[in-house]
Design a protein around this motif. Sequence first.
Motif, PDB file in Angstrom:
ATOM      1  N   PHE A  44       0.835  -1.205   0.000  1.00  0.00           N
ATOM      2  CA  PHE A  44       0.000   0.000   0.000  1.00  0.00           C
ATOM      3  C   PHE A  44       0.864   1.247   0.000  1.00  0.00           C
ATOM      4  N   ALA A  45       1.911   1.220   0.849  1.00  0.00           N
ATOM      5  CA  ALA A  45       2.782   2.391   0.943  1.00  0.00           C
ATOM      6  C   ALA A  45       3.459   2.667  -0.397  1.00  0.00           C
ATOM      7  N   ILE A  46       3.907   1.618  -1.040  1.00  0.00           N
ATOM      8  CA  ILE A  46       4.561   1.794  -2.336  1.00  0.00           C
ATOM      9  C   ILE A  46       3.569   2.363  -3.355  1.00  0.00           C
ATOM     10  N   ALA A  47       2.366   1.797  -3.355  1.00  0.00           N
ATOM     11  CA  ALA A  47       1.402   2.166  -4.394  1.00  0.00           C
ATOM     12  C   ALA A  47       0.890   3.591  -4.234  1.00  0.00           C
ATOM     13  N   TYR A  48       0.574   3.979  -2.994  1.00  0.00           N
ATOM     14  CA  TYR A  48      -0.065   5.284  -2.806  1.00  0.00           C
ATOM     15  C   TYR A  48       0.886   6.388  -2.385  1.00  0.00           C
ATOM     16  N   GLU A  49       2.056   6.018  -1.910  1.00  0.00           N
ATOM     17  CA  GLU A  49       3.064   6.986  -1.471  1.00  0.00           C
ATOM     18  C   GLU A  49       2.552   7.905  -0.375  1.00  0.00           C
ATOM     19  N   ILE A  50       1.449   7.497   0.283  1.00  0.00           N
ATOM     20  CA  ILE A  50       1.022   8.213   1.475  1.00  0.00           C
ATOM     21  C   ILE A  50       0.295   7.238   2.401  1.00  0.00           C
ATOM     22  N   VAL A  51       0.606   7.343   3.686  1.00  0.00           N
ATOM     23  CA  VAL A  51      -0.076   6.516   4.675  1.00  0.00           C
ATOM     24  C   VAL A  51      -0.607   7.452   5.754  1.00  0.00           C
ATOM     25  N   THR A  52      -1.888   7.340   6.057  1.00  0.00           N
ATOM     26  CA  THR A  52      -2.464   8.214   7.082  1.00  0.00           C
ATOM     27  C   THR A  52      -3.092   7.384   8.196  1.00  0.00           C
TER      28      THR A  52
END
Lengths: 316, 251, 431
Positions: free
Chosen positions: C244-252
Amino acid sequence: MLEITLFSLLNGTVYGLLLFMLSSGLTLIFSMMGILNFAHASFYALGAYFAFQISRYIGFWPGLIFAPLIVGLIGAGVERYALRHVHKFGHVAELVFTFGLAFLLEEIIQFIWGNDQRPYHGPDILDFPLFVMFGANFPAYKFFMLSISILIFIGLLLVLTKTRVGLIIQAAITHPHMVGMLGHNVPLVFMLTFGTGTALAGIAGVIAGPVMGTYPAMATDLGSIVFVVVVIGGLGSLGGALVASLLIGIVQTFAVAINVSVNDFLNLIGVSFGPDHFLVDLWTMTLPMMAPLIPYLMLILILIFRPTGLFGNRET
Amino acid sequence: MSGAITIAGLHKSFGPAHIIRGITLDIAKGERHAIIGPNGAGKSTLFHLISGRYEPSEGTIELNGSDVSGLPPFDIFRQGLSRSFQVTNIFPRLSVYENIRCAVLWVADYKYSFWHQVDDLDDVNEWTETILEKIGLDGRAFIPAGLLAYAEQRALEIGIAIAGGNDVVLLDEPTAGMSHSETEQAVELIRTVTEGKTLVMVEHDMGVIFDLADRISVLVYGEIIATGTPENIRNNAAVQEAYLGTEADDD
Amino acid sequence: MSTLGNMRRAMNAEAKRRQRLYWTVLAAVLAVLPWVFSSSFAVSIMTQIGIASIFALSYNMLLGQGGMLSFGHAVYFGLGGFLAMHFMNYIEGGFPLPVPLLPIIGGLIGLLFGVIFGSFSTRRAGTVFAMISLGIAELIASSSLIFVKFFGGEEGITGDRTMGAPFLNFNYATDIEVYYIAAIWTFIAMFAMYWFSRSPMGRMANAVRENPERAEFIGYSQRKVRLISFCASGFFAGLAGGIFAIAYEIVTEETLGLNQSGSVLLMAYIGGIGYFIGPVIGAILLTLLRTVLSNFTDIWLLYLGLIFLATVLFAPAGLSGLLMMHGPAYKARRMGLLLVPYATMAIPILITTIGITGILELAHFAQNTSVDDRVMMLYGIPSNIDSLLPWAVLVGLAGIGIYGIRRAKAGVLEAWDQANAPIAPGGQDKS
């Protein structure tokens, strides 16, 4: 300091008794039927919204009477036509059902009433400060909330200890199977219990809506805390629910009011860290910031060390 | 101590209810020992205490010489004791095959392995198949265990208990609810699978007991009032009065 | 070698053949998919499906295989995502780790917290477990706004996956490259989780779910079995979070929040918790609802809630359960018997769906529109909300549909009985 203490105590008690109204219904349902009703707070929300609707067209006081009745009817219907059906699929399925119900009810509320907070107000007659202390108001409406909560608590106590129905309920709380074998119509009792439990949640919504806000997420915001209360108090104990409700209500209210941080505490013992320390978040943590965490910390601790809760005698 | 099970001064209370009131018993290796007594005497409770389901309130239990009082069931199993249950206690949604295979996995040394694949474990699978043939369920191997007929489930119940090959086997009312012919088959099964092992059995069927047992203990109100050979027990006056009634045999 | 043994060997060999086929087909499909659906939108959806599949499968290690209902599984997913994101930033600063290996970091922290939280969560199953999971979920969700250094506060943590050392010519800038990272990890994770389920540990997890007490009497600590399942499940959830982190480049904080935990429960349950493939079906369905359906209607969450509740009430075995129910009929080659009855049921269901969704859409439009805009494009037909006609038509459709369902029900039941009738002795069925 005194004013903080007094007001926090008062507000905490109001909040705590509100939690009790919600958790008493949940405890009743859990004790009798073994179901942890994840959707309980959704009925609270429905109570507030129905009361809002009624207060718009007729008035606040009819809302106080009719909204809980409608919610209770819906609750009884849910038990009769859905929950009973799911019961045979097992415990996990029941929990998942009530979870799904909570989700669906929130969506339905949003569908009917929209995403914004609804302007649900208390009656004008109660819109004055009851007393003024140290420059701050204590609204009469909050005193009204307090009174209703206490009345309901006394009412529950009387029904449970002085009436025949109450004795049956008390018996069913600890020995559900026996009650069936004694010839009582258990399905009917279940339906009435669920209906009454949800109606109690509805009343809580009716009186808390104006103060806590009437918005779609009100169920999720309060719902988790109600679970914490029920588990800490002890699954199956109304007295425990009362103690836990007041405990959490007062502790949380105090925590929000007392603005000390970990740093302050560390300074007391002569330790201090600069703002670039990698654990800076930990030191700058204040009590008000931690307030939302406190119930869950208590929940986890209780579940580790005393899973039956403070006063409970059943685990699940 | 060379005994298989040695119980000394055993007590168990649940709150105010004093169920086991002082039991001392020695069961030798290879012995076939039956425990009889009226309902409520504490026979199942005694099994629960020996197998680790309950902890003793007082007293000790030794298995093959080591103290197992208060150990959890899996520890006692690993030290060599298996048991069956009076109320069928199987894995209903797993296949019959899987029920037995699970009972073999620990003893076959695979423990908590998540790197082996059960389908490739020839040793485990062959062992499982041998057991299934012994208990006569090889023709029903791939059915969910919950769908078996009652007597078949009781056979599976015994199968799970003996699959691991433990030397000390406790069977709790293995023939409960069976017809006469089913009971005969069960007795043969029990005799075969517990060959050379220590067997402790709770039973109500006197025919089964006198058929299988080397020695009998009579448990009444949480105490053993007599221990001896079937003949001794049959003729023991106290036992007759407390349990068998005035007539002594019923087969 | 006994007959049972021979039967078992034959069954295993057959099953292995089938599995080899399935894994090969899966690999082929995964490899070829972006060439079939090549739009950027489609590729991004496929990546999301991959992430969701791993997440949902990890959840089912707890629920379907272990009997543990968790309301806080997103904690491991989110924590995996956050740590992977921090490492992505370290990579940008020169840390020698190839970006595609970031999910392992996510998995490791998922495993770590699985051990930490599992140490006290897994003592009991059932309602107590569910409550502890809820408490942990709320605790972590609340603390995410406090520990701003790790969680980034309200804006979360961002990173840039293209800043690492490139592999061959790839620097992971395009959607397709991200898709292949996700696809490869999806294949690996699915294989690993399937392997786990067929291991001694995996089988005992099932046994402990069925009868935790008896499992102890055959040598297994139920606590330890649950703990190992819990840790493995945390690992794979964290792995998914890393992708997920790789794909979206943002984690909230939403990534580890309660909504995310709720969505994985929905995925697993709707897809079916009794079969390995179930959660994947649920992941596909829910991702499509979230991405595609949400473009057509505002109230897709309401539909999701209705679908979920309908599943719990009427099809508790989920979609995969419904599919697998047809196993005996398929083996007996009697699926043909079901075709016509299903069609006679499917058409009224479609009509009812159009009717009910139409009413809901129209009502939603009416509630939120202004006095000027009174016409809604409903299923391509302009519908005036002030006129009685559209409402009447929709109610009529719903009514006709329900009537049609009632009528078709008997035929479907009869066909079902026929399709599942035991084959007469002699091997050949007489129908």
